[in-house]
Scaffold this motif. Structure first.
Motif, PDB file in Angstrom:
ATOM      1  N   GLY A   1      14.677 -70.408  43.372  1.00 35.64           N
ATOM      2  CA  GLY A   1      15.194 -71.669  42.844  1.00 35.64           C
ATOM      3  C   GLY A   1      14.248 -72.317  41.852  1.00 35.64           C
ATOM      4  O   GLY A   1      13.134 -71.839  41.593  1.00 35.64           O
ATOM      5  N   LEU A   2      14.692 -73.422  41.296  1.00 39.96           N
ATOM      6  CA  LEU A   2      13.944 -74.071  40.215  1.00 39.96           C
ATOM      7  C   LEU A   2      12.621 -74.656  40.702  1.00 39.96           C
ATOM      8  O   LEU A   2      11.619 -74.621  39.985  1.00 39.96           O
ATOM      9  CB  LEU A   2      14.811 -75.158  39.578  1.00 39.96           C
ATOM     10  N   VAL A   3      12.605 -75.180  41.920  1.00 44.99           N
ATOM     11  CA  VAL A   3      11.361 -75.774  42.437  1.00 44.99           C
ATOM     12  C   VAL A   3      10.249 -74.729  42.481  1.00 44.99           C
ATOM     13  O   VAL A   3       9.125 -74.959  42.005  1.00 44.99           O
ATOM     14  CB  VAL A   3      11.588 -76.370  43.841  1.00 44.99           C
ATOM     15  N   GLU A   4      10.558 -73.568  43.041  1.00 45.65           N
ATOM     16  CA  GLU A   4       9.547 -72.513  43.137  1.00 45.65           C
ATOM     17  C   GLU A   4       9.170 -71.982  41.763  1.00 45.65           C
ATOM     18  O   GLU A   4       8.013 -71.627  41.521  1.00 45.65           O
ATOM     19  CB  GLU A   4      10.064 -71.377  44.034  1.00 45.65           C
ATOM     20  N   ASN A   5      10.131 -71.917  40.848  1.00 48.65           N
ATOM     21  CA  ASN A   5       9.829 -71.476  39.485  1.00 48.65           C
ATOM     22  C   ASN A   5       8.847 -72.414  38.804  1.00 48.65           C
ATOM     23  O   ASN A   5       7.914 -71.972  38.114  1.00 48.65           O
ATOM     24  CB  ASN A   5      11.122 -71.384  38.663  1.00 48.65           C
ATOM     25  N   LEU A   6       9.044 -73.712  39.000  1.00 50.94           N
ATOM     26  CA  LEU A   6       8.136 -74.688  38.395  1.00 50.94           C
ATOM     27  C   LEU A   6       6.758 -74.631  39.039  1.00 50.94           C
ATOM     28  O   LEU A   6       5.734 -74.731  38.355  1.00 50.94           O
ATOM     29  CB  LEU A   6       8.739 -76.090  38.494  1.00 50.94           C
ATOM     30  N   ARG A   7       6.738 -74.495  40.357  1.00 56.66           N
ATOM     31  CA  ARG A   7       5.454 -74.403  41.043  1.00 56.66           C
ATOM     32  C   ARG A   7       4.663 -73.188  40.571  1.00 56.66           C
ATOM     33  O   ARG A   7       3.434 -73.226  40.462  1.00 56.66           O
ATOM     34  CB  ARG A   7       5.684 -74.331  42.540  1.00 56.66           C
ATOM     35  N   ALA A   8       5.359 -72.086  40.327  1.00 55.75           N
ATOM     36  CA  ALA A   8       4.691 -70.859  39.910  1.00 55.75           C
ATOM     37  C   ALA A   8       4.433 -70.814  38.401  1.00 55.75           C
ATOM     38  O   ALA A   8       3.726 -69.919  37.930  1.00 55.75           O
ATOM     39  CB  ALA A   8       5.535 -69.652  40.320  1.00 55.75           C
ATOM     40  N   GLY A   9       5.008 -71.773  37.647  1.00 55.94           N
ATOM     41  CA  GLY A   9       4.801 -71.804  36.213  1.00 55.94           C
ATOM     42  C   GLY A   9       5.609 -70.785  35.441  1.00 55.94           C
ATOM     43  O   GLY A   9       5.342 -70.558  34.246  1.00 55.94           O
ATOM     44  N   ARG A  10       6.600 -70.176  36.081  1.00 53.70           N
ATOM     45  CA  ARG A  10       7.362 -69.120  35.394  1.00 53.70           C
ATOM     46  C   ARG A  10       8.188 -69.684  34.242  1.00 53.70           C
ATOM     47  O   ARG A  10       8.161 -69.139  33.129  1.00 53.70           O
ATOM     48  CB  ARG A  10       8.293 -68.424  36.395  1.00 53.70           C
ATOM     49  N   LEU A  11       8.931 -70.748  34.523  1.00 55.67           N
ATOM     50  CA  LEU A  11       9.799 -71.268  33.491  1.00 55.67           C
ATOM     51  C   LEU A  11       9.001 -71.913  32.356  1.00 55.67           C
ATOM     52  O   LEU A  11       9.351 -71.808  31.179  1.00 55.67           O
ATOM     53  CB  LEU A  11      10.761 -72.303  34.098  1.00 55.67           C
ATOM     54  N   GLN A  12       7.887 -72.557  32.723  1.00 58.00           N
ATOM     55  CA  GLN A  12       7.050 -73.142  31.686  1.00 58.00           C
ATOM     56  C   GLN A  12       6.532 -72.057  30.725  1.00 58.00           C
ATOM     57  O   GLN A  12       6.487 -72.262  29.508  1.00 58.00           O
ATOM     58  CB  GLN A  12       5.848 -73.857  32.317  1.00 58.00           C
ATOM     59  N   ALA A  13       6.164 -70.918  31.297  1.00 59.22           N
ATOM     60  CA  ALA A  13       5.656 -69.834  30.449  1.00 59.22           C
ATOM     61  C   ALA A  13       6.732 -69.297  29.514  1.00 59.22           C
ATOM     62  O   ALA A  13       6.433 -68.908  28.389  1.00 59.22           O
ATOM     63  CB  ALA A  13       5.121 -68.694  31.344  1.00 59.22           C
TER      64      ALA A  13
END
Length: 410
Positions: A398-410
């Motif tokens: 989900g989006l929360v985990e993606n943001l925590r891991a920095g995936r979407l930001q990258a």
């Protein structure tokens, strides 16, 4: 000698005839040089066949204009009041309260500390006759509570207000890079507020799946749509946690889609957003229904130098959002990048939309791009690619985990 009729038919034209003319003009160069590619890798051809018109669930009814929204962002509520009244008198029907805590305050924002501040801001405003949007970041709950207190002071039934509350902790996380508390704690607070709103009978939406954080950071249309879909899914689940039935929870989330100077790209993006939400609803076993789409003109296309060109960009963006079926549109004043816009800049932003509606009558036809081979193909490509990207986000937690891991930001 009899005159030739004006309606003499043209000779039939086929794609083969057109290709022959193009090949002659290219003088041996490959036809592929006429095909361009978007940042998402979508090929754009120079010619498309007519396409069957697509039925988009929830698009505005023919003859129904979109609603004009204006930002209320002057820091002093007493100074913001005459500006807001001028907007309403000049054709706006929605006011967006932008506070300093909003990621999109752009260095300004109206200060709402007490109910007296809100009373000063809304002096002379008939709150039950307009729509309100809250763009207040982590202050959304505070502003909402203050608004409810003002309604009670005025003896105005809460159920007569229409408010898009705009809870968007994920958008705040993406913009600021952090949260004031853990997402789990914020989710509980938001759910508590959602339960109170449900109990009071306030009309409108609770959450906003907001495309602005992603677009302003450089997201492509597919990335923006995928992030919006991931936000929508997250907030849909939160609304269910707050006690909303499945369909009511789906209707508790609105979309904010960014409109920019890419006219056909914006039209296709707004239409693709409706397709994606319709597919999500269908996957949940719901009827197609509709989703409220609010469009705001892009911050990243604004220039500080020669800001008059922003009037052209904003008008194109508002035009595209309106004909694409957005329910409401906010055209950011052309001088906003240089500080708080004055009354003239606000009036120009307002009147640009009024002209599109009242003089150009763009709202008279529902979805005028339907059947355009180019727009239909681009809509489908955006929706399909964004759906795949959304599925990938969900598969990764989900989006929360993606943001925590920095995936979407990258």
């Amino acid at each position: 000698m009899s005159p030739s009729p004006l309606a003499t038919p043209f000779a039939p034209a086929t794609e083969a005839h057109w290709r022959a003319a193009v090949d002659k003009a290219l003088k041996g160069q490959p036809f592929e040089r006429l095909v361009s590619t978007t940042a998402d890798g979508i090929p754009l051809k120079p010619l498309y066949d007519r396409a069957p018109p697509r039925s988009l669930a929830g698009t505005r009814e023919p003859g129904m204009p979109w609603r004009i929204a204006c930002r209320v962002d002057h820091p002093d509520p007493r100074h913001a009041n005459p500006l807001a009244l001028a907007d309403l008198e000049g054709g706006a029907s929605i006011l967006t309260l932008v506070t300093p805590a909003s990621p999109f305050a752009h260095g300004a924002g109206v200060s709402i500390e007490t109910v007296h501040d809100l009373a000063d801001l809304f002096d002379g405003v008939l709150l039950d006759l307009i729509g309100l949007r809250l763009d207040a970041g982590h202050e959304a709950r505070h502003v909402l509570a203050t608004l409810i207190a003002l309604a009670e002071r005025r003896h105005l039934p809460i159920e007569q207000l229409t408010v898009n509350v705009g809870f968007d902790p994920l958008g705040y996380f993406a913009t600021k890079g952090r949260l004031l508390s853990s997402f789990e704690v914020l989710a509980e607070r938001v759910c508590d507020a959602a339960k109170a709103v449900k109990r009071l009978g306030l009309r409108g939406t609770l959450f906003s799946a907001d495309g602005r954080p992603w677009h302003a950071a450089g997201a492509t249309p597919v990335q923006e749509l995928a992030a919006i879909a991931a936000q929508y899914a997250t907030y849909w689940r939160l609304a269910e946690r707050a006690g909303y039935e499945l369909e009511d929870a789906a209707n508790a989330v609105d979309l904010i889609v960014v409109a920019d100077q890419d006219q056909f790209g914006t039209i296709a993006k707004v239409r693709a957003a409706r397709l994606i939400i319709a597919r999500m609803r269908a996957a949940a076993g719901l009827a197609s229904g509709s989703v409220s789409i609010h469009a705001e003109t892009a911050w990243r296309m604004m220039t500080k130098r020669d800001s008059n060109v922003n009037m052209l960009r904003g008008t194109i963006a508002a035009f595209a959002a309106g004909v694409a079926g957005a329910d409401s549109v906010c055209l950011v004043p052309h001088t906003q990048a240089n500080g708080l816009p004055d009354a003239t800049a606000r009036r120009i932003a307002r009147n640009a939309q009024s002209i599109l509606i009242e003089e150009s009558n763009l709202h008279r036809v529902a979805d005028p791009a339907a059947g355009s081979g180019y727009v239909e193909a681009l809509t489908e490509d955006l929706a399909q690619r964004a759906w795949q990207a959304f599925q990938q986000i969900e598969a990764q937690g989900g989006l929360v985990e993606n943001l925590r891991a920095g995936r979407l930001q990258a």
